[in-house]
Design a protein around this motif. Structure first.
Motif, mmCIF file in Angstrom:
data_model
loop_
_atom_site.group_PDB
_atom_site.id
_atom_site.type_symbol
_atom_site.label_atom_id
_atom_site.label_comp_id
_atom_site.label_asym_id
_atom_site.label_seq_id
_atom_site.Cartn_x
_atom_site.Cartn_y
_atom_site.Cartn_z
ATOM 1 N N ALA A 1 22.649 -1.288 0.707
ATOM 2 C CA ALA A 1 21.561 -2.212 0.382
ATOM 3 C C ALA A 1 20.793 -2.631 1.633
ATOM 4 O O ALA A 1 19.824 -3.384 1.552
ATOM 5 C CB ALA A 1 22.122 -3.445 -0.323
ATOM 6 N N ASN A 2 21.225 -2.144 2.787
ATOM 7 C CA ASN A 2 20.612 -2.502 4.064
ATOM 8 C C ASN A 2 19.772 -1.313 4.544
ATOM 9 O O ASN A 2 20.293 -0.386 5.163
ATOM 10 C CB ASN A 2 21.713 -2.842 5.075
ATOM 11 C CG ASN A 2 21.156 -3.340 6.400
ATOM 12 O OD1 ASN A 2 20.010 -3.784 6.474
ATOM 13 N ND2 ASN A 2 21.964 -3.262 7.454
ATOM 14 N N TYR A 3 18.491 -1.324 4.221
ATOM 15 C CA TYR A 3 17.668 -0.158 4.563
ATOM 16 C C TYR A 3 16.220 -0.551 4.846
ATOM 17 O O TYR A 3 15.745 -1.617 4.457
ATOM 18 C CB TYR A 3 17.710 0.883 3.443
ATOM 19 C CG TYR A 3 17.109 0.441 2.127
ATOM 20 C CD1 TYR A 3 15.742 0.538 1.894
ATOM 21 C CD2 TYR A 3 17.920 -0.072 1.111
ATOM 22 C CE1 TYR A 3 15.188 0.140 0.690
ATOM 23 C CE2 TYR A 3 17.375 -0.479 -0.094
ATOM 24 C CZ TYR A 3 16.010 -0.366 -0.302
ATOM 25 O OH TYR A 3 15.465 -0.773 -1.503
ATOM 26 N N LEU A 4 15.540 0.370 5.539
ATOM 27 C CA LEU A 4 14.088 0.315 5.733
ATOM 28 C C LEU A 4 13.476 1.447 4.923
ATOM 29 O O LEU A 4 14.054 2.535 4.842
ATOM 30 C CB LEU A 4 13.725 0.533 7.205
ATOM 31 C CG LEU A 4 13.901 -0.596 8.209
ATOM 32 C CD1 LEU A 4 13.493 -0.096 9.594
ATOM 33 C CD2 LEU A 4 13.068 -1.805 7.826
ATOM 34 N N THR A 5 12.298 1.226 4.379
ATOM 35 C CA THR A 5 11.618 2.301 3.656
ATOM 36 C C THR A 5 10.130 2.276 3.968
ATOM 37 O O THR A 5 9.554 1.209 4.232
ATOM 38 C CB THR A 5 11.848 2.175 2.133
ATOM 39 O OG1 THR A 5 11.327 3.339 1.480
ATOM 40 C CG2 THR A 5 11.171 0.938 1.575
ATOM 41 N N SER A 6 9.522 3.451 3.973
ATOM 42 C CA SER A 6 8.085 3.564 4.204
ATOM 43 C C SER A 6 7.569 4.750 3.402
ATOM 44 O O SER A 6 8.159 5.838 3.430
ATOM 45 C CB SER A 6 7.791 3.766 5.694
ATOM 46 O OG SER A 6 6.394 3.879 5.927
ATOM 47 N N ASP A 7 6.478 4.535 2.669
ATOM 48 C CA ASP A 7 5.905 5.598 1.846
ATOM 49 C C ASP A 7 5.057 6.543 2.684
ATOM 50 O O ASP A 7 4.396 6.131 3.647
ATOM 51 C CB ASP A 7 5.037 5.010 0.733
ATOM 52 C CG ASP A 7 5.862 4.332 -0.353
ATOM 53 O OD1 ASP A 7 7.053 4.679 -0.488
ATOM 54 O OD2 ASP A 7 5.316 3.458 -1.055
ATOM 55 N N ILE A 8 5.079 7.808 2.303
ATOM 56 C CA ILE A 8 4.176 8.808 2.874
ATOM 57 C C ILE A 8 2.951 8.848 1.976
ATOM 58 O O ILE A 8 3.020 9.314 0.843
ATOM 59 C CB ILE A 8 4.852 10.191 2.939
ATOM 60 C CG1 ILE A 8 6.135 10.123 3.763
ATOM 61 C CG2 ILE A 8 3.893 11.227 3.515
ATOM 62 C CD1 ILE A 8 6.999 11.372 3.651
ATOM 63 N N LYS A 9 1.831 8.334 2.478
ATOM 64 C CA LYS A 9 0.631 8.208 1.655
ATOM 65 C C LYS A 9 -0.527 8.972 2.274
ATOM 66 O O LYS A 9 -0.719 8.955 3.487
ATOM 67 C CB LYS A 9 0.230 6.739 1.493
ATOM 68 C CG LYS A 9 1.151 5.933 0.594
ATOM 69 C CD LYS A 9 0.581 4.541 0.365
ATOM 70 C CE LYS A 9 1.409 3.765 -0.643
ATOM 71 N NZ LYS A 9 0.829 2.427 -0.902
ATOM 72 N N SER A 10 -1.295 9.614 1.411
ATOM 73 C CA SER A 10 -2.507 10.298 1.842
ATOM 74 C C SER A 10 -3.602 10.012 0.831
ATOM 75 O O SER A 10 -3.464 10.334 -0.348
ATOM 76 C CB SER A 10 -2.265 11.809 1.943
ATOM 77 O OG SER A 10 -3.443 12.479 2.330
ATOM 78 N N GLU A 11 -4.682 9.376 1.299
ATOM 79 C CA GLU A 11 -5.812 9.023 0.436
ATOM 80 C C GLU A 11 -5.339 8.252 -0.796
ATOM 81 O O GLU A 11 -5.671 8.584 -1.928
ATOM 82 C CB GLU A 11 -6.582 10.282 0.026
ATOM 83 C CG GLU A 11 -7.213 11.008 1.202
ATOM 84 C CD GLU A 11 -7.995 12.229 0.774
ATOM 85 O OE1 GLU A 11 -7.956 12.549 -0.431
ATOM 86 O OE2 GLU A 11 -8.639 12.853 1.629
ATOM 87 N N ASP A 12 -4.531 7.225 -0.569
ATOM 88 C CA ASP A 12 -4.030 6.328 -1.619
ATOM 89 C C ASP A 12 -3.071 7.006 -2.595
ATOM 90 O O ASP A 12 -2.721 6.429 -3.622
ATOM 91 C CB ASP A 12 -5.189 5.686 -2.403
ATOM 92 C CG ASP A 12 -6.056 4.817 -1.511
ATOM 93 O OD1 ASP A 12 -5.496 4.200 -0.585
ATOM 94 O OD2 ASP A 12 -7.275 4.769 -1.730
#
Length: 219
Positions: free
Chosen positions: A74-85
């Motif tokens: 439950a201890n995590y970092l997350t980041s989305d890979i986004k291109s042009e929304d």
């Protein structure tokens, strides 16, 4: 002394983060997306404060990778890979909820680093699409100009204007025409008075300019 130690420790962490980003960019020099993401998976822990506790998960399109000895928590970092929304995937980095008496915590700079990594990947993924779009647009501009040159010649009064032949030149001939390119024509003729040809071509030029502006927005 403690302040000096903390400053040296902070500098060491920033150095690790910069090296991590540099290695990520090296990974992105490849062409096989699966291999690129697999290499990034192995590079990421080196940029974090506790690399030995890092578990990394990368999901992008239909590729789903997890680091060796992966452990979710439950201890995590997350980041989305986004291109042009559009969300193309994500990267998630886990620390154990607790390791012995220590609960490892993510640094604020590590959040920034992860966001930078996903931005770099998104940029890499968007470039082929942009290049393809530019190529398709270039082909459309060229094809349209070649077709218009054909239409012009179709209605051109060769005998009345004493025209022998017409040749396409420049970017239309070379198939490199862009949205603002001219249609270059070479007209071979025997006319003593070229004003009728010039007036005829001016009329076509004006009409094509209006048409091109309607297509591309470029006058």
């Amino acid at each position: 002394m403690n302040d000096l130690y903390q400053r040296l420790s902070d500098l060491s962490e920033r150095e690790k983060e910069l090296k991590c980003l540099y290695k990520i960019d090296q990974c992105l020099n490849g062409t096989d997306l699966y291999e690129i993401l697999k290499n990034i998976l192995l590079v990421i822990p080196g940029g974090w404060q506790f690399p030995e506790w890092c578990s990394v998960e990368i999901c992008c399109f239909d590729i789903h990778l997890k680091s060796p000895r992966f452990e979710s928590s439950a201890n995590y970092l997350t980041s989305d890979i986004k291109s042009e929304d559009k969300t193309l995937g994500y990267i998630r980095i886990y620390y154990p909820s607790a390791s012995g008496h220590i609960k490892p915590e993510f640094l604020p700079e590590e959040t920034l680093l992860l966001n930078a990594i996903t931005r770099h990947i998104a940029l890499f993924l968007s470039l082929p699409v942009q290049e393809k779009d530019r190529k398709e647009q270039s082909e459309n501009h060229w094809e349209w100009r070649l077709r218009m040159a054909g239409e012009l010649c179709r209605y051109l009064p060769f005998q009345a204007f004493h025209i022998i032949s017409v040749y396409v030149a420049g970017s239309t001939k070379n198939a490199t025409a862009g949205p603002a390119s001219d249609i270059d024509l070479i007209i071979v003729h025997r006319a003593e008075d070229t004003r009728p040809i010039e007036e005829y071509m001016k009329g076509w030029s004006h009409s094509l300019a209006v048409w091109n502006e309607a297509r591309t927005g470029i006058p």
